[in-house]
Structure formats: C-alpha cells, structure tokens
Design an enzyme around this catalytic site. Structure first.
Site, short mmCIF file in Angstrom:
data_model
loop_
_atom_site.label_atom_id
_atom_site.label_comp_id
_atom_site.label_asym_id
_atom_site.label_seq_id
_atom_site.Cartn_x
_atom_site.Cartn_y
_atom_site.Cartn_z
N LYS A 117 -9.11 8.93 1.75
CA LYS A 117 -9.66 7.58 1.57
C LYS A 117 -11.12 7.52 1.99
O LYS A 117 -11.87 6.65 1.54
CB LYS A 117 -8.84 6.56 2.36
CG LYS A 117 -7.46 6.27 1.81
CD LYS A 117 -6.79 5.15 2.58
CE LYS A 117 -5.37 4.87 2.09
NZ LYS A 117 -4.42 5.94 2.45
N HIS A 146 -9.77 2.79 -0.39
CA HIS A 146 -8.36 2.42 -0.29
C HIS A 146 -7.98 1.59 -1.51
O HIS A 146 -8.29 0.41 -1.60
CB HIS A 146 -8.13 1.63 0.99
CG HIS A 146 -6.69 1.36 1.30
ND1 HIS A 146 -5.66 1.73 0.47
CD2 HIS A 146 -6.10 0.74 2.38
CE1 HIS A 146 -4.50 1.36 1.00
NE2 HIS A 146 -4.76 0.77 2.15
N PHE A 169 1.05 -3.32 4.39
CA PHE A 169 1.31 -4.66 4.90
C PHE A 169 2.79 -5.00 4.70
O PHE A 169 3.39 -4.67 3.69
CB PHE A 169 0.45 -5.68 4.16
CG PHE A 169 -1.01 -5.67 4.58
CD1 PHE A 169 -1.46 -4.87 5.60
CD2 PHE A 169 -1.92 -6.49 3.94
CE1 PHE A 169 -2.79 -4.86 5.98
CE2 PHE A 169 -3.25 -6.51 4.31
CZ PHE A 169 -3.69 -5.69 5.32
N GLU A 173 -0.78 6.11 13.23
CA GLU A 173 -0.31 7.29 12.50
C GLU A 173 -0.54 8.57 13.29
O GLU A 173 0.22 9.53 13.15
CB GLU A 173 -0.93 7.37 11.11
CG GLU A 173 -2.41 7.60 11.06
CD GLU A 173 -2.89 7.86 9.63
OE1 GLU A 173 -2.05 8.16 8.76
OE2 GLU A 173 -4.11 7.78 9.40
N HIS A 181 -2.81 8.50 6.14
CA HIS A 181 -3.12 7.19 5.55
C HIS A 181 -4.60 6.86 5.77
O HIS A 181 -5.28 6.40 4.85
CB HIS A 181 -2.21 6.13 6.16
CG HIS A 181 -2.27 4.82 5.46
ND1 HIS A 181 -2.00 4.67 4.12
CD2 HIS A 181 -2.58 3.58 5.91
CE1 HIS A 181 -2.13 3.41 3.76
NE2 HIS A 181 -2.50 2.72 4.83
N CYS A 235 0.79 -1.23 0.00
CA CYS A 235 0.00 0.00 0.00
C CYS A 235 0.82 1.27 0.00
O CYS A 235 0.26 2.37 -0.10
CB CYS A 235 -0.95 -0.01 1.20
SG CYS A 235 -2.11 -1.39 1.16
#
Length: 422
Positions: free
Chosen positions: A341, A346, A405, A320, A309, A169
């Site tokens: 997002k 996403h 990830f 975050e 994010h 990502c």
C-alpha cells in the site's frame, strides 16, 4: 480429499501501471504512485492525495457503449478479466460455461457514477427531491453491486455461480476465498475472482477526512503513505483492480496450465468490538491466521513472507504487528513483512486482491516488494518490514492479511504447490 485450488491467470489495473508486468515492476521499484488528486479539485479537503490509475478504457478495448454503461469500477474489472483469462490460456468454450463462475469484491461499488448522477439529479445539491427525468438509463446498475459481477460474467460467458462480496477492505481477499471454496466443494472448475474499486470521488475523500484516517502529508504526496514509520499519519486512498483465474488443480494440470501459486487456506474473523477501532493485541487477526494455516496444513515456521495490511495508521500498524507475532511466534522476527500500500495506496475492497496477486508473483519470481517511505521505523514496531528496497527471497509460502471497517480480519495462505507436502 478436498479439491485443491490454484491461480493460473492474473490481470491487474493499478496505480503506476496497467497490466501485470507493469504492476510487478512498480512494486519491485519501491516507488510510490501517489500524487495530488487529479480526478477533481481537492483543494477544500483535509487530505488531497490519492494513488490514481492512468487508465484509458478505449486503449484497452472497451467500446463507447460499454464505457457509457459501466462505472469506472466495472471497467477496471472487465479489463483485468480479459488479461487474466488470456494469461491463463483459456480459450472460449474450453471449459463448459456452467463450470465457470465469478466472484467480485468491492467495498463502495460505483461511487463515481453514483455521486456524479446525484449532482445532476439534485441540481448540484440544491434540490432535496431529485428529478428522475434527468437520470441516465444505467443508474440502477450503478446502485446495485451485483452489476460488477454480471459484467465480468458477460465478458467470459460464465454460467456458473456468480456473486459479489462487499465487506469493506477485506472484500478482495474474501471474494477470492469464497471463489476457492466454490471450487473445493465441486460447484465449479474455474472461477474468475478478485476485487475492484474506483472510490476517488469527493464523497469518499470527505468520509475519510471526517474520521482523520488519511494522511495529511499533502506537501509530499509521493512519500505520504508511510507504514511503520514514526512520522506516519494515515493512508493514501487508491483505486484499481486485480482479477485472478482460480482453477481446480487437476483441471489445470490436464490442460498444461502454468500455475502461479496454490490458495491453500483462507479464514476470516470479526472483532465484535468497534466499527473502526482495533484492539492492540490483534487476537482476531491472529485467529484468522491460525485457522488459515491449519486449513493449509502448513506450520507457522514455514511462512516466507507476510503481505501486510499496512495502512500507516498507528492503531492498525500496532494491531497487525501484534497479530503476526502472536500467530507466528519467534518465526515472526525472521520473516519479511512488507506493505505494498505504500506504493499503490489503499484501494479499499480491491487491495486484498492486488495483494494476493503480489503474493503469487513473489512466489513465482523469488522476490518480495518493499515497504516504501519507511525511513525511521517506529521503535514500538519490531518486525522486518523490508524498508525501501525489494529483496531477492525465495517464497514457498506467503501469508496475506487484511483488516476492514466493521472489525473484519482476513488471512490467506498461498504456496508453491510442489514445495509443500499436501
């Protein structure tokens, strides 16, 4: 002195609008483009929503042969490339082909075509040994991610460095960061770079269902993705692409190009901790931010907006938020920090590039997009997440952060070139 890198062209395919103007208006509207999945029957899945693109490749100039050859992921990238090159005012032959390169980020590549072809070859999954006689001629292109960069390179006639970045990502940010480094070191004067993803297929939805990462607010898809809200329960899968023209600053000035923003610093770190888990302290993301700011020679107190994010999972939002406070110090509480997002979903390896485009547009237009669907802020999360409505706000320095990830944490600093002493 290191060569400076600026953005001179933007091309976007996104949920809620194709093209950069439609994309920016969608972000400023504060309206989400998420809906019940239409690409296939999602009735058997835990999460049945996605942010889909209303995209007709023929309407954007792709031929029947190109449509047959390219997965939707590649189609997005090629259409974005045509827009960003035109936006930058680059005429064919203006830059020597060997001084133009391409870097494309993607997490899962040609997912749609790979899955649909497997279904055919395996007779709906009934045959363990598939029959290659039913394979389409372009199956190898769907399997190999390098085909994405090759399609873009063919589109623009690029004969310089061409590559793919696929690290989950953060791939969109990292592809742009790598492209900027290619220009800085002198291997190219122009790079077409960004991220593309079309992951809305049963296999992808099933994978995220299995780890319970996606939202289950199926009764209200438009408001399902709720970063920082007390009722959040995961993200909504998305698709789309953003391709940008990156150019050496003096090269852009000589030809009178419009400059959206400068890419002043980029860094990536890993947490070496867990494939999907995040530590609440946010040390690795904070370190990436610190290094990116140092590279840019910009103090933490100069950041005017953080593109977060913002996946809407409890661990990511905490992680975050901690990272921003750790890296920006007291200035974090004075800095708008929102997640787009919430409106476009996403889109995995593409979303970092879409967020970078949003940063460049925020610098250009003096406004920051909101976090949609944020009605009841989690009391554990105490930053200014710009709830519900866009805000007029001068942005000289934008910080874009991503998490992926495998423990990847990336940060990019963008600035108005004339506003920051370099």
């Amino acid at each position: 002195m290191s060569r400076r890198v600026v953005i001179t062209g933007i091309g976007v395919v996104a949920p809620g609008g194709v093209g950069t103007p439609a994309y920016w208006q969608r972000l400023l509207s504060g309206r989400s483009a998420t809906r019940t999945i239409t690409a296939f029957d999602p009735s058997g899945f835990r999460s049945r929503m996605a942010a889909e693109c209303d995209f007709d490749p023929t309407a954007y100039g792709l031929t029947p042969q190109e449509i047959r050859r390219m997965d939707r992921t590649a189609q997005f990238a090629v259409v974005c490339t045509a827009e960003c090159v035109a936006d930058a005012g680059l005429a064919g032959g203006e830059v020597p082909a060997t001084r133009v390169g391409v870097t494309v980020g993607s997490a899962v590549g040609a997912t749609i075509k790979l899955e649909s072809e497997y279904v055919v070859l395996s007779d709906g999954g009934r045959r363990w040994e598939v029959d290659p006689g039913y394979a389409v001629p372009h199956l190898y292109d769907y399997l190999v991610p390098s085909s994405l960069a090759a399609e873009v390179a063919w589109k623009v006639g690029a004969e310089g460095p061409v590559s793919v970045v696929s690290d989950g990502c953060t791939a969109g940010i990292d592809a742009l960061g790598y492209a900027a480094q290619v220009i800085r070191c002198g291997d190219a004067d122009v790079m077409i770079a960004g991220g593309t993803e079309a992951p809305i297929a049963p296999i992808t939805v099933a994978c995220f269902d299995a780890i319970k990462a996606t939202s289950v607010h199926n009764d209200d898809p438009e408001h399902a993705h709720r970063p920082y809200d007390v009722s959040r329960n995961g993200f909504v899968l998305g698709e789309g692409a953003a391709m940008l023209v990156l150019e050496e600053y003096e090269h852009a000035r000589r030809r009178g190009a419009r400059v959206y923003a400068e890419i002043a610093g980029v860094a990536t770190r890993a947490n070496a901790f867990h494939m999907t888990g995040l530590q609440a302290e946010g040390r690795e993301m904070a370190e990436a931010i610190r290094v990116a700011l140092d590279q840019a020679r910009i103090g933490a107190d100069r950041v005017d907006w953080v593109s977060m994010h913002g996946t809407g999972t409890k661990q990511n939002d905490r992680h975050e938020t901690s990272a921003i406070k750790r890296s920006l110090g007291p200035h974090a509480y004075r800095t708008p920090a929102s997640s787009i997002k919430s409106m476009i979903g996403h889109s995995l390896g593409a979303v970092g590039a879409l967020e970078t485009a949003a940063c460049a547009l925020a610098i250009t237009h003096g406004a920051v997009p909101p976090t949609a669907n944020l009605h009841r802020q989690d009391p554990e999360l105490d930053l200014d997440y710009v709830p519900l409505q866009a805000r007029e706000h001068r942005v000289d320095v934008a910080l874009n952060v991503g998490s992926g990830f495998g423990g990847f944490q990336s940060a990019m600093v963008l600035c108005r070139p004339e506003a920051v002493s370099r």
